[in-house]
Design a protein around this motif. Structure first.
Motif, PDB file in Angstrom:
ATOM      1  N   ALA A 153       5.865   3.811   1.577  1.00  0.00           N
ATOM      2  CA  ALA A 153       6.574   4.989   2.092  1.00  0.00           C
ATOM      3  C   ALA A 153       7.527   4.590   3.210  1.00  0.00           C
ATOM      4  N   PHE A 154       7.049   3.733   4.088  1.00  0.00           N
ATOM      5  CA  PHE A 154       7.899   3.295   5.198  1.00  0.00           C
ATOM      6  C   PHE A 154       9.124   2.532   4.694  1.00  0.00           C
ATOM      7  N   MET A 169      17.491   5.253   5.150  1.00  0.00           N
ATOM      8  CA  MET A 169      18.174   5.357   6.438  1.00  0.00           C
ATOM      9  C   MET A 169      19.223   4.273   6.566  1.00  0.00           C
ATOM     10  N   TYR A 182       9.166  -6.263   8.641  1.00  0.00           N
ATOM     11  CA  TYR A 182       8.770  -5.662   9.916  1.00  0.00           C
ATOM     12  C   TYR A 182       7.279  -5.318   9.945  1.00  0.00           C
ATOM     13  N   VAL A 183       6.763  -4.821   8.824  1.00  0.00           N
ATOM     14  CA  VAL A 183       5.344  -4.443   8.811  1.00  0.00           C
ATOM     15  C   VAL A 183       4.423  -5.540   8.272  1.00  0.00           C
ATOM     16  N   ALA A 184       5.030  -6.669   7.838  1.00  0.00           N
ATOM     17  CA  ALA A 184       4.197  -7.736   7.276  1.00  0.00           C
ATOM     18  C   ALA A 184       3.538  -8.535   8.391  1.00  0.00           C
ATOM     19  N   GLU A 185       2.306  -8.869   8.176  1.00  0.00           N
ATOM     20  CA  GLU A 185       1.551  -9.566   9.211  1.00  0.00           C
ATOM     21  C   GLU A 185       1.970 -11.031   9.321  1.00  0.00           C
ATOM     22  N   THR A 219      10.436 -10.937  11.029  1.00  0.00           N
ATOM     23  CA  THR A 219      11.264 -10.240  12.019  1.00  0.00           C
ATOM     24  C   THR A 219      10.854 -10.681  13.414  1.00  0.00           C
ATOM     25  N   LEU A 252       1.132   3.450   2.123  1.00  0.00           N
ATOM     26  CA  LEU A 252       1.661   3.613   3.478  1.00  0.00           C
ATOM     27  C   LEU A 252       2.878   2.725   3.712  1.00  0.00           C
ATOM     28  N   THR A 253       2.730   1.432   3.441  1.00  0.00           N
ATOM     29  CA  THR A 253       3.866   0.534   3.674  1.00  0.00           C
ATOM     30  C   THR A 253       5.012   0.858   2.721  1.00  0.00           C
ATOM     31  N   THR A 272       0.867  -1.180   0.000  1.00  0.00           N
ATOM     32  CA  THR A 272       0.000   0.000   0.000  1.00  0.00           C
ATOM     33  C   THR A 272       0.906   1.232   0.000  1.00  0.00           C
ATOM     34  N   HIS A 306      11.676   4.851   3.042  1.00  0.00           N
ATOM     35  CA  HIS A 306      12.415   5.647   4.026  1.00  0.00           C
ATOM     36  C   HIS A 306      13.420   4.792   4.785  1.00  0.00           C
ATOM     37  N   PHE A 307      12.990   3.628   5.181  1.00  0.00           N
ATOM     38  CA  PHE A 307      13.862   2.736   5.944  1.00  0.00           C
ATOM     39  C   PHE A 307      15.085   2.338   5.117  1.00  0.00           C
TER      40      PHE A 307
END
Lengths: 209, 209
Positions: free
Chosen positions: B9-10, B17, B35-38, B85, B6-7, B4, B13-14
DNA sequence: TTGCTATTCCAGTAATTTCTGGAATTTCAA
DNA sequence: TTGAAATTCCAGAAATTACTGGAATAGCAA
């Protein structure tokens, strides 16, 4: 100035370590050289000692200045700019921590905040947002802590570090204090969970862990 | 699974970094995705989502595994390896700190120790050695501290972090305790300087800073 | 073992970062 | 203001790092 085997070994190692972080090897070596140098050095001397081109050194020094890690000074009777590191190593740590926060952490926190604020478009987003919130809160907690202890004077900071994990014994102790102390502590730090508070008396073994 | 906005964009950015640290962009993005995966994801799915080649993802996962930041699991009825993770974010912090110490700090400390032990060949060496000793002692102090607080359970650690610099108020307090408490504290942490110790009684404002 | 699928390794390519020499600019004393 | 010295900027070269596709290997069910 001439490199001895000792200073050379340090400079080379520091350059390698730097390149494992964001810093490039040249910049790391320049910093290392200035760190162990007894006096401030002009750019052309740095270039000669390390065998880099003059312009490369100029670039590296600019980078280090932007990090506030080297200072520029003019010596009487010499038109060249001379560079040196901060003398107080604790000051170096403070400056490094501040710059990293400003350059890397703060932007990350604001990206996280923005993403957390967005309306989730799906169940997956909702889950992702809980994860991002966890990350945001953790980073913020650690950063607040580091900003805060950074303000301590060095003697206090050293004492605190030496205490290590034994500091929780003091927390236990605090929780057992007469109300006047606890009331103050809670007013100053409302979010601190304070689940069980024991009696005000104190036995020796209760200072453990 | 689909990214999505949202994910995405994260993840982007990650990745950026990550590339400011030692980690490369690919590895950062893979980690962010997991990290954001369910649920745990197989390598080919990661490759498809992020648009990397299969072998690049394999490399990245190997790297992340060597950092102990992703776990491998087999799902029933699927021969592929699935990756995820760590669920507990504090565990992630602990693992990261341990690995950084092991890979970067410990080797640096031992180089510093060796150089400090050498017989100085000149006045310049002697000065350099004092600087290296300062650096060594500072890094060692901070690392001992971090190893030590890392052993605390999470609730204590959070409480400690939230307390921030106000913890020195507790140190003051400790210095004012009846002898039985002070004797114990000194026995456990002999190097902690403890210059003035006040009387055992305590006034409210003495809890400040 | 065989055949199928998944994973890793590797060599070549692509992309990025670092470094250089020289030109342009700035600084400062005279 | 001028000129000498120092510094910075910049475009191209060099070096390093990242990425890919395919070949080799490993793992597993039949």
């Amino acid at each position: 100035m001439q490199l001895t085997p000792l200073t050379e070994a340090f400079i080379l190692h520091f350059g390698e370590m730097g390149s494992r972080w964001g810093i490039n090897r040249t910049v790391g070596q320049i910093y290392a050289l200035l760190y162990v140098a007894e006096r401030a050095l002009p750019a052309d001397e740095i270039a000669e000692i390390l065998g880099f081109s003059r312009s490369n050194v100029s670039l590296g020094l600019k980078e280090l200045q932007s990090w506030r890690l080297v200072r520029l000074q003019h010596l009487p009777g010499d038109r060249r700019e001379h560079f040196s590191t901060l003398g107080d190593i604790w000051q170096i740590v403070r400056v490094l921590a501040e710059e990293r926060r400003r350059r890397e952490i703060d932007p990350t926190l604001s990206v996280l905040r923005e993403l957390i604020m967005e309306t989730p478009g799906s169940e997956a987003d909702r889950y992702a947002q809980t994860r991002l919130r966890e990350m945001h809160d953790l980073i913020e907690l650690i950063m607040r802590w580091s900003e805060d202890v950074q303000k301590l004077d060095t003697a206090d900071l050293v004492q605190l570090l030496k205490l290590g994990g034994r500091v929780v014994a003091l927390l236990e102790l605090k929780n057992r204090l007469p109300l006047i102390g606890r009331a103050r502590a809670q007013r100053e730090a409302p979010p601190v969970a304070d689940p069980q508070s024991g009696p005000a008396d104190m036995h020796e073994q209760e200072l453990e862990t």
